[in-house]
Design a protein around this motif. Structure first.
Motif, mmCIF file in Angstrom:
data_model
loop_
_atom_site.group_PDB
_atom_site.id
_atom_site.type_symbol
_atom_site.label_atom_id
_atom_site.label_comp_id
_atom_site.label_asym_id
_atom_site.label_seq_id
_atom_site.Cartn_x
_atom_site.Cartn_y
_atom_site.Cartn_z
ATOM 1 N N SER A 1 -13.811 -12.116 -5.499
ATOM 2 C CA SER A 1 -12.886 -12.329 -6.617
ATOM 3 C C SER A 1 -11.825 -13.366 -6.236
ATOM 4 C CB SER A 1 -12.229 -11.022 -7.038
ATOM 5 O OG SER A 1 -11.233 -10.655 -6.119
ATOM 6 N N GLU B 1 -11.122 3.104 -9.834
ATOM 7 C CA GLU B 1 -11.821 1.853 -9.485
ATOM 8 C C GLU B 1 -13.171 2.154 -8.841
ATOM 9 O OE1 GLU B 1 -12.502 -1.088 -9.722
ATOM 10 O OE2 GLU B 1 -10.903 -2.492 -9.281
ATOM 11 N N ASP B 2 -14.097 1.207 -8.966
ATOM 12 C CA ASP B 2 -15.370 1.340 -8.277
ATOM 13 C C ASP B 2 -15.213 0.999 -6.794
ATOM 14 O OD1 ASP B 2 -14.899 -1.387 -8.780
ATOM 15 O OD2 ASP B 2 -16.906 -1.796 -9.556
ATOM 16 N N ILE B 3 -14.575 -0.128 -6.523
ATOM 17 C CA ILE B 3 -14.438 -0.571 -5.124
ATOM 18 C C ILE B 3 -13.139 -1.344 -4.941
ATOM 19 C CG2 ILE B 3 -15.830 -2.662 -5.542
ATOM 20 C CD1 ILE B 3 -16.951 -2.302 -2.666
ATOM 21 N N ASP C 1 -11.654 -4.050 -2.819
ATOM 22 C CA ASP C 1 -12.140 -5.110 -1.929
ATOM 23 C C ASP C 1 -10.915 -5.879 -1.413
ATOM 24 O OD1 ASP C 1 -14.194 -6.689 -0.731
ATOM 25 O OD2 ASP C 1 -14.145 -8.093 -2.387
ATOM 26 N N THR C 2 -10.633 -7.058 -1.949
ATOM 27 C CA THR C 2 -9.406 -7.749 -1.541
ATOM 28 C C THR C 2 -8.184 -6.988 -2.056
ATOM 29 O OG1 THR C 2 -9.214 -9.120 -3.525
ATOM 30 C CG2 THR C 2 -10.557 -9.994 -1.719
ATOM 31 N N GLY C 3 -8.371 -6.244 -3.151
ATOM 32 C CA GLY C 3 -7.261 -5.493 -3.741
ATOM 33 C C GLY C 3 -6.485 -6.285 -4.785
ATOM 34 N N ARG C 4 -6.862 -7.527 -5.003
ATOM 35 C CA ARG C 4 -6.097 -8.383 -5.928
ATOM 36 C C ARG C 4 -6.120 -7.863 -7.360
ATOM 37 N NH1 ARG C 4 -8.585 -13.284 -3.019
ATOM 38 N NH2 ARG C 4 -6.860 -14.053 -1.766
ATOM 39 N N THR C 5 -7.300 -7.422 -7.818
ATOM 40 C CA THR C 5 -7.430 -6.934 -9.191
ATOM 41 C C THR C 5 -6.534 -5.719 -9.403
ATOM 42 O OG1 THR C 5 -9.744 -7.604 -9.051
ATOM 43 C CG2 THR C 5 -9.114 -6.276 -10.958
ATOM 44 N N LYS D 1 -13.336 -1.096 0.990
ATOM 45 C CA LYS D 1 -13.758 -2.070 2.004
ATOM 46 C C LYS D 1 -12.485 -2.547 2.691
ATOM 47 C CE LYS D 1 -17.660 -4.730 0.073
ATOM 48 N NZ LYS D 1 -17.934 -6.029 -0.613
ATOM 49 N N PHE E 1 -22.238 -6.743 0.522
ATOM 50 C CA PHE E 1 -22.198 -6.716 -0.936
ATOM 51 C C PHE E 1 -23.065 -5.571 -1.446
ATOM 52 C CE2 PHE E 1 -22.663 -7.946 -5.324
ATOM 53 C CZ PHE E 1 -21.349 -8.235 -5.626
ATOM 54 N N VAL E 2 -22.423 -4.649 -2.148
ATOM 55 C CA VAL E 2 -23.131 -3.446 -2.602
ATOM 56 C C VAL E 2 -23.233 -3.395 -4.132
ATOM 57 C CG1 VAL E 2 -22.518 -2.107 -0.548
ATOM 58 C CG2 VAL E 2 -20.992 -2.073 -2.528
ATOM 59 N N LEU F 1 -21.616 -0.634 -10.018
ATOM 60 C CA LEU F 1 -21.321 -1.934 -9.390
ATOM 61 C C LEU F 1 -22.451 -2.922 -9.665
ATOM 62 C CD1 LEU F 1 -20.211 0.292 -6.861
ATOM 63 C CD2 LEU F 1 -19.038 -1.870 -6.538
ATOM 64 N N ASP F 2 -22.053 -4.166 -9.951
ATOM 65 C CA ASP F 2 -23.039 -5.160 -10.368
ATOM 66 C C ASP F 2 -23.091 -6.369 -9.452
ATOM 67 O OD1 ASP F 2 -20.394 -6.139 -11.295
ATOM 68 O OD2 ASP F 2 -21.584 -7.776 -12.139
HETATM 69 P P1 IMP Z 1 -10.851 -7.242 -5.545
HETATM 70 O O1 IMP Z 1 -9.882 -7.766 -6.546
HETATM 71 O O2 IMP Z 1 -11.263 -8.260 -4.534
HETATM 72 O O3 IMP Z 1 -10.392 -5.954 -4.876
HETATM 73 O O4 IMP Z 1 -12.191 -6.976 -6.320
HETATM 74 C C1 IMP Z 1 -12.396 -5.839 -7.006
HETATM 75 C C2 IMP Z 1 -13.611 -5.995 -7.882
HETATM 76 O O5 IMP Z 1 -14.579 -6.907 -7.340
HETATM 77 C C3 IMP Z 1 -14.288 -4.658 -7.949
HETATM 78 O O6 IMP Z 1 -13.782 -3.886 -9.006
HETATM 79 C C4 IMP Z 1 -15.716 -5.044 -8.161
HETATM 80 O O7 IMP Z 1 -15.978 -5.218 -9.523
HETATM 81 C C5 IMP Z 1 -15.873 -6.390 -7.471
HETATM 82 N N1 IMP Z 1 -16.478 -6.205 -6.140
HETATM 83 C C6 IMP Z 1 -15.908 -6.306 -4.935
HETATM 84 N N2 IMP Z 1 -16.775 -6.063 -3.936
HETATM 85 C C7 IMP Z 1 -17.952 -5.780 -4.543
HETATM 86 C C8 IMP Z 1 -19.262 -5.429 -4.055
HETATM 87 O O8 IMP Z 1 -19.555 -5.290 -2.855
HETATM 88 N N3 IMP Z 1 -20.211 -5.239 -5.023
HETATM 89 C C9 IMP Z 1 -19.972 -5.348 -6.353
HETATM 90 N N4 IMP Z 1 -18.764 -5.651 -6.842
HETATM 91 C C10 IMP Z 1 -17.769 -5.888 -5.948
#
Ligand code: IMP
Ligand code: MG
Length: 179
Positions: free
Chosen positions: A75, A98-100, A102-106, A130, A151-152, A157-158
């Protein structure tokens, strides 16, 4: 197993146990509160529907959707809200699902935005974490399971909008997104 999956990371049974365990914990923690469950679309829908059935409390359920513009597996920092929830959160104890993480930005963007609407509290529950990839200053209050930096897909998750309907979480073969 789906031919594009390298390895199953979280089985259907493990997913059910995660929802049960977290749902029971949340039920204890939110006694007497005015719970508003907010799912982050679209990835959280499978987790939210399972988790919420283990939350034995009166609650409201709503959804928020954000989009981030970036490459397909990472993202970007630019987040736009596509579908919002109510403006006034006075008195509500908000639980973001939330599903996951990741960076946490969203989630950081959504959390900061909702914090300005006078909620009583905001907490975060994420199915997957993560932690290795965290950039934004945010953590979850309830975590299903930590996953490695792969990447899962599946169970919401898509990758490019596909694979959400797999009943388990699996690592996507690299050849699918590196071709
Ligand atoms: P963030 O803003 O980087 O934390 O991204 C969060 C969003 O990215 C999640 O809600 C997912 O939709 C998507 N995302 C991050 N990692 C994965 C992954 O491994 N598989 C599928 N979607 C992901
Ligand atoms: Mg998503």
């Amino acid at each position: 197993m789906n031919k594009d999956i390298e390895k199953v990371l979280v089985t259907e049974e493990e997913l059910r146990n995660i929802s049960r365990k977290l749902g029971e914990k949340i039920t204890k923690d939110y006694q007497g509160k005015k719970l508003l469950i907010v799912g982050v679309l679209k990835g959280s829908i499978y987790f939210l529907t399972d988790l919420s059935r283990y939350i034995d409390l009166p609650c409201n359920i709503d959804f928020i959707q954000a989009s981030s513009y970036g490459s397909e597996t990472v993202s970007s920092g630019t987040i736009k809200i596509i579908k919002d929830i109510r403006d006034d959160l006075t008195g509500f104890d908000v639980l973001l699902v939330e599903d996951i993480l990741d960076t946490g930005r969203t989630l950081k963007h959504i959390h900061d935005m909702l914090s300005k609407r006078n909620p009583k509290s905001i907490a975060v529950v994420t199915l997957l974490d993560k932690p290795e990839r965290r950039v934004a200053d945010i953590s979850a209050d309830y975590i299903g399971v930590d996953v490695p930096n792969e990447f899962v897909v599946g169970y919401g998750l898509d990758y490019n909008q596909f694979y959400r309907n797999l009943p388990y979480i699996g690592i996507l073969k690299r050849e699918i997104y590196e071709k």
